[in-house]
Motif scaffolding. Structure first.
Motif, PDB file in Angstrom:
ATOM      1  N   ALA A  14      42.446  43.817  45.382  1.00  0.00           N
ATOM      2  CA  ALA A  14      42.508  44.719  44.391  1.00  0.00           C
ATOM      3  C   ALA A  14      41.276  45.735  44.340  1.00  0.00           C
ATOM      4  N   PRO A  15      40.955  46.976  43.775  1.00  0.00           N
ATOM      5  CA  PRO A  15      39.533  47.441  43.673  1.00  0.00           C
ATOM      6  C   PRO A  15      38.757  46.811  42.883  1.00  0.00           C
ATOM      7  N   ASP A  16      39.238  45.939  41.997  1.00  0.00           N
ATOM      8  CA  ASP A  16      38.220  45.393  41.127  1.00  0.00           C
ATOM      9  C   ASP A  16      37.810  43.764  41.855  1.00  0.00           C
ATOM     10  N   GLY A  17      38.632  43.474  43.017  1.00  0.00           N
ATOM     11  CA  GLY A  17      38.295  42.359  43.845  1.00  0.00           C
ATOM     12  C   GLY A  17      39.322  41.244  43.759  1.00  0.00           C
ATOM     13  N   LEU A  18      40.242  41.413  42.648  1.00  0.00           N
ATOM     14  CA  LEU A  18      41.374  40.435  42.649  1.00  0.00           C
ATOM     15  C   LEU A  18      42.328  40.294  43.685  1.00  0.00           C
ATOM     16  N   ARG A  19      42.483  39.027  44.052  1.00  0.00           N
ATOM     17  CA  ARG A  19      43.352  38.666  45.184  1.00  0.00           C
ATOM     18  C   ARG A  19      44.687  38.916  44.964  1.00  0.00           C
ATOM     19  N   LEU A  20      45.522  39.688  45.762  1.00  0.00           N
ATOM     20  CA  LEU A  20      46.705  40.282  45.522  1.00  0.00           C
ATOM     21  C   LEU A  20      47.558  39.848  46.681  1.00  0.00           C
ATOM     22  N   HIS A  21      48.918  39.789  46.374  1.00  0.00           N
ATOM     23  CA  HIS A  21      50.007  39.561  47.586  1.00  0.00           C
ATOM     24  C   HIS A  21      51.224  40.587  47.630  1.00  0.00           C
ATOM     25  N   ALA A  22      51.677  40.859  48.901  1.00  0.00           N
ATOM     26  CA  ALA A  22      52.680  41.508  49.054  1.00  0.00           C
ATOM     27  C   ALA A  22      53.402  40.780  50.271  1.00  0.00           C
ATOM     28  N   ARG A  23      54.787  41.181  50.409  1.00  0.00           N
ATOM     29  CA  ARG A  23      55.635  40.669  51.438  1.00  0.00           C
ATOM     30  C   ARG A  23      55.770  41.795  52.302  1.00  0.00           C
ATOM     31  N   VAL A  24      55.817  41.489  53.712  1.00  0.00           N
ATOM     32  CA  VAL A  24      55.869  42.806  54.559  1.00  0.00           C
ATOM     33  C   VAL A  24      57.092  42.138  55.601  1.00  0.00           C
ATOM     34  N   TYR A  25      58.249  42.979  55.543  1.00  0.00           N
ATOM     35  CA  TYR A  25      59.309  42.953  56.172  1.00  0.00           C
ATOM     36  C   TYR A  25      59.288  43.988  57.439  1.00  0.00           C
ATOM     37  N   GLY A  26      60.027  43.578  58.487  1.00  0.00           N
ATOM     38  CA  GLY A  26      60.278  44.737  59.573  1.00  0.00           C
ATOM     39  C   GLY A  26      59.151  44.839  60.725  1.00  0.00           C
ATOM     40  N   ALA A  27      59.631  45.977  61.674  1.00  0.00           N
ATOM     41  CA  ALA A  27      58.614  46.066  62.565  1.00  0.00           C
ATOM     42  C   ALA A  27      57.485  47.084  61.978  1.00  0.00           C
ATOM     43  N   ALA A  28      56.092  46.755  62.657  1.00  0.00           N
ATOM     44  CA  ALA A  28      55.030  47.171  62.360  1.00  0.00           C
ATOM     45  C   ALA A  28      55.120  48.751  62.221  1.00  0.00           C
ATOM     46  N   ASN A  29      55.802  49.383  63.167  1.00  0.00           N
ATOM     47  CA  ASN A  29      55.959  50.841  63.122  1.00  0.00           C
ATOM     48  C   ASN A  29      57.355  51.289  63.748  1.00  0.00           C
ATOM     49  N   ARG A  71      49.364  42.067  40.020  1.00  0.00           N
ATOM     50  CA  ARG A  71      48.478  41.058  39.476  1.00  0.00           C
ATOM     51  C   ARG A  71      49.443  40.441  38.468  1.00  0.00           C
ATOM     52  N   GLY A  72      48.726  38.994  38.362  1.00  0.00           N
ATOM     53  CA  GLY A  72      49.588  37.938  37.295  1.00  0.00           C
ATOM     54  C   GLY A  72      50.953  37.687  37.673  1.00  0.00           C
ATOM     55  N   ARG A  73      51.672  38.030  38.832  1.00  0.00           N
ATOM     56  CA  ARG A  73      52.764  37.699  39.011  1.00  0.00           C
ATOM     57  C   ARG A  73      52.891  36.878  40.662  1.00  0.00           C
ATOM     58  N   GLY A  74      53.940  36.031  40.913  1.00  0.00           N
ATOM     59  CA  GLY A  74      54.053  35.679  42.254  1.00  0.00           C
ATOM     60  C   GLY A  74      52.985  34.889  42.856  1.00  0.00           C
ATOM     61  N   GLN A  75      52.582  35.418  43.915  1.00  0.00           N
ATOM     62  CA  GLN A  75      51.478  34.988  44.679  1.00  0.00           C
ATOM     63  C   GLN A  75      50.189  35.576  44.392  1.00  0.00           C
ATOM     64  N   SER A  76      50.143  36.475  43.586  1.00  0.00           N
ATOM     65  CA  SER A  76      48.858  37.301  43.092  1.00  0.00           C
ATOM     66  C   SER A  76      48.150  36.480  42.247  1.00  0.00           C
ATOM     67  N   ALA A  77      46.781  36.673  42.347  1.00  0.00           N
ATOM     68  CA  ALA A  77      45.866  36.032  41.144  1.00  0.00           C
ATOM     69  C   ALA A  77      46.344  36.512  39.825  1.00  0.00           C
ATOM     70  N   VAL A  89      46.596  50.396  36.018  1.00  0.00           N
ATOM     71  CA  VAL A  89      45.748  49.493  36.920  1.00  0.00           C
ATOM     72  C   VAL A  89      46.586  49.172  38.048  1.00  0.00           C
ATOM     73  N   GLU A  90      47.775  48.901  37.560  1.00  0.00           N
ATOM     74  CA  GLU A  90      48.843  48.266  38.693  1.00  0.00           C
ATOM     75  C   GLU A  90      49.093  49.256  39.711  1.00  0.00           C
ATOM     76  N   ALA A  91      49.059  50.749  39.366  1.00  0.00           N
ATOM     77  CA  ALA A  91      49.358  51.706  40.302  1.00  0.00           C
ATOM     78  C   ALA A  91      48.085  51.889  41.138  1.00  0.00           C
ATOM     79  N   GLY A  92      47.003  51.478  40.770  1.00  0.00           N
ATOM     80  CA  GLY A  92      45.888  51.466  41.695  1.00  0.00           C
ATOM     81  C   GLY A  92      45.714  50.400  42.502  1.00  0.00           C
ATOM     82  N   ASP A  93      46.253  49.247  42.189  1.00  0.00           N
ATOM     83  CA  ASP A  93      46.551  48.081  43.151  1.00  0.00           C
ATOM     84  C   ASP A  93      47.521  48.230  44.355  1.00  0.00           C
ATOM     85  N   ILE A  94      48.592  49.008  43.914  1.00  0.00           N
ATOM     86  CA  ILE A  94      49.575  49.562  44.922  1.00  0.00           C
ATOM     87  C   ILE A  94      48.976  50.399  46.044  1.00  0.00           C
TER      88      ILE A  94
END
Length: 294
Positions: A14-29, A71-77, A89-94
């Motif tokens: 994240a912009p403040d350094g927190l470790r965040l997580h997302a799932r990525v599905y499908g082809a790269a492009n 942040r604070g949900r799932g696999q995010s710190a 803050v969450e919009a900035g994280d996205i």
């Protein structure tokens, strides 16, 4: 990035350094707009698993899909500063996550709080929004709906097994969701809870409950009509649960007056918020995205 069936785990800062997580599905492009999925207040990327699989592999126009854990949900710190659990803050994280993935523009699907974040993104980075799906959320939030959320978060069911939790969730929400099947309830509980050494627990920072419990619902909530009006040029689909307590039919009617090209779907037998993987919704959402891109 570690590979799992149907998706890869992506971790970023994240912009403040927190470790965040997302799932990525499908082809790269795939050559088509990617899709960013934003969950509700205490929810996480797992809510979108079935829809993301459909959009990335089963739809006639396969798309890359990114489903975020705030942040604070799932696999995010978890954030040591509870004041950072807010839509700004969450919009900035996205935006940080999309930048880390090299995505400059996307279609956005936002359930509840995710839709509020989309309103903020429209102010911060309107060029990033190519199409929008709002799931049971709009510029006006009904206090009764928020009061219901406050109530069940404060009295969240405590159970030792997933089977007990399925029964507990059905007892709390069953009147609003009479059409859901056993499989739907089981999938919902599997997305919301995780197993730990202390038993089965909600998969979010418990301090999140405080951010809602402290809201004073005796005062009118600020409406987001200026932010919604800023989305007027962007293709928009709004989905509402027929039994929703958070998004009223009257607000959805006003939304169409502000955004005449807005498409709408009302989901019978579901409340706040409709399960996007049920019924015809995956195909409806895919078709909307295809029309918007054309």
């Amino acid at each position: 990035m570690s590979s799992t069936e149907g998706f890869s785990d992506f971790f970023y800062s994240a912009p403040d350094g927190l470790r965040l997580h997302a799932r990525v599905y499908g082809a790269a492009n795939s050559g088509h707009w990617p899709v960013a999925c934003l969950p509700g207040l205490t929810r996480n990327a797992r809510d979108f698993h079935e829809l993301a699989l459909y959009l990335s592999t089963r739809s006639p126009v396969p798309r890359k899909v990114v489903a975020f854990d705030y942040r604070g949900r799932g696999q995010s710190a978890y954030d040591p500063d509870v004041s950072h659990y807010n839509v700004g803050v969450e919009a900035g994280d996205i935006l940080a996550g999309l930048a880390a993935l090299g995505i400059e523009e996307a279609a956005f699907i936002g359930t509840s709080r995710g839709g509020l974040i989309i309103h903020v993104l429209g102010a911060l980075r309107p060029a990033a929004l190519k199409a929008i799906v709002l799931n049971d959320i709009g510029p006006v939030i009904e206090p009764a709906g928020l009061a219901h959320i406050q109530s069940y978060l404060e009295r969240a069911p405590k159970a030792k097994t997933f089977a007990e939790l399925v029964n507990a969730q059905r007892s709390v929400h069953g009147k609003d969701f009479p059409v859901l099947t056993d499989a739907d309830w089981t999938r919902m509980v599997g997305a919301l809870y995780r197993e730990t050494n202390q038993g089965v627990v909600p998969d979010f920072d418990p301090k999140l409950v405080d951010t809602v419990a402290n809201l004073d619902l005796s005062q009118p909530l600020p409406a987001l009509w200026p932010q919604f009006d800023a989305l007027a040029a962007i293709p928009l689909l709004t989905i509402r649960g027929a039994n929703s307590r958070l998004l009223s039919a009257d607000t959805m009617r006003q939304m169409r007056e502000h955004h005449p090209a807005m498409e709408t779907i009302t989901v019978d037998g579901q409340g706040h918020a409709p399960f996007l993987e049920t019924g015809s919704l995956p195909g409806d959402i895919a078709a909307f995205l295809d029309r918007a891109e054309r």
